[in-house]
Design an enzyme around this catalytic site. Structure first.
Site, short mmCIF file in Angstrom:
data_model
loop_
_atom_site.label_atom_id
_atom_site.label_comp_id
_atom_site.label_asym_id
_atom_site.label_seq_id
_atom_site.Cartn_x
_atom_site.Cartn_y
_atom_site.Cartn_z
N SER A 1 -2.15 6.94 -5.43
CA SER A 1 -2.40 6.76 -6.95
C SER A 1 -1.12 6.14 -7.63
CB SER A 1 -2.62 8.29 -7.40
OG SER A 1 -4.17 8.59 -7.07
N LYS B 1 -9.24 20.74 -7.14
CA LYS B 1 -10.37 20.07 -7.72
C LYS B 1 -11.09 21.06 -8.39
CE LYS B 1 -10.57 15.53 -5.91
NZ LYS B 1 -11.51 14.47 -5.56
N GLY C 1 -17.15 17.62 -1.10
CA GLY C 1 -17.09 17.27 -2.61
C GLY C 1 -17.16 15.93 -3.04
N GLY D 1 -13.99 1.33 1.03
CA GLY D 1 -13.34 2.63 0.06
C GLY D 1 -12.47 2.13 -1.12
#
Length: 285
Positions: free
Chosen positions: A17, A67, A132, A250
């Site tokens: 990120s 999360k 998830g 991905g």
């Protein structure tokens, strides 16, 4: 007054990120930065309370294992995040309150936008995996009126997920190994239909067992999508390409979910006019 954001998790060193967000910040010339922050489960509440008091903190992306746990520390949840039952983006609002979002579903759907903008007689997705990531993906697919076949090692878990996300929906479950063996099923005319096959599991990732999928289960004209990012060209995608199927890798989901979060953090759309070519080069070098 530099704006900043974080990605938090435990561990966190592996996160891509910062590379993504700081590339966009640099291209746009923003007075901002985006960093990793190692936050353990025991530190999560204090981290959010401390950062929430800083008006320059735009928010954070949330990765494993937080999360689910992060949700109890937020002031409100976006409806999609509430439906998915997980948050991957926390935004500090102007009044200091914290709102939780889930951008995984949006990021997953982004490379399929042109397909989904067209009318179809029927839409079906075969989703392999019940973790998830699969939950967010299925929630996004359901919003697009797609019939889902959800496959997992535990079909009961797959059925429970579908029943929770779309009670009464006409969806199907299958054991994951159903797709490993060849089938002689003859697909009907797929003209005007949209078919999608998604690996939403870690199978095929470096260090994981391969995904066992016989391509006789893949309808003609399908899009084959693998959310694994390492390796970027998985055996599933390579096999699909060899058979003439269109594929999505991905990085598409990873960049797409980051783009949705970036706009929430910094109030501007990230620069993507080159089709993410330069960003992809940076992420894969």
């Amino acid at each position: 007054m530099t704006r900043y954001a974080h990605v938090i998790g435990d561990p966190i060193a592996q996160s891509k990120s910062p590379t993504i967000h700081n590339h966009w910040i640099k291209v746009l010339g923003l007075d901002a930065h985006y960093d990793r922050e190692h936050v353990t489960a025991g530190e999560l509440a204090d981290y959010l309370a401390r950062q929430g008091d800083d008006p320059q903190w735009a928010g954070c992306n949330v990765t494993m294992p937080h999360k689910l746990a992060v949700m109890e520390h937020l002031d409100r949840l976006d409806p999609l995040a509430e439906r998915i039952g997980a948050v991957n983006t926390v935004v500090r609002e102007s009044d200091g309150s914290l709102t939780g979002f889930n951008t995984d579903a949006v990021g997953f759907l982004e490379p399929l936008a042109d397909d989904l903008a067209k009318p179809h007689y029927f839409r079906m997705a075969r989703v392999l995996g019940t973790g998830g990531a699969a939950r967010a993906i299925v929630a996004g697919l359901l919003e697009q009126c797609i019939t889902v076949v959800l496959a997992g090692r535990d079909p009961a878990k797959a059925r429970a997920m579908l029943d929770e996300l779309d009670p009464g929906g006409q969806h199907h479950v299958a054991p994951l190994n159903h797709f490993a063996d060849a089938t002689d099923f003859e697909f009907d005319d797929r003209e005007g239909c949209f078919d999608l096959v998604v690996n939403a599991s870690p199978l095929g990732m470096t260090g994981q067992p391969p995904l066992q999928l016989d391509f006789s289960h893949v309808p003609p004209g399908s899009v084959v999508y693998d959310i694994v990012t390492a390796p970027l060209e998985t055996p599933l995608l390579r096999g699909a390409q060899d058979r003439g199927f269109r594929t999505v890798d991905g990085l598409s989901m990873l960049i797409g979910q980051a783009a949705a979060a970036f706009e929430k953090f910094f109030g501007v759309s990230p620069p993507r006019g080159d089709g993410d070519t330069e960003l992809r080069r940076i992420l894969t070098q």
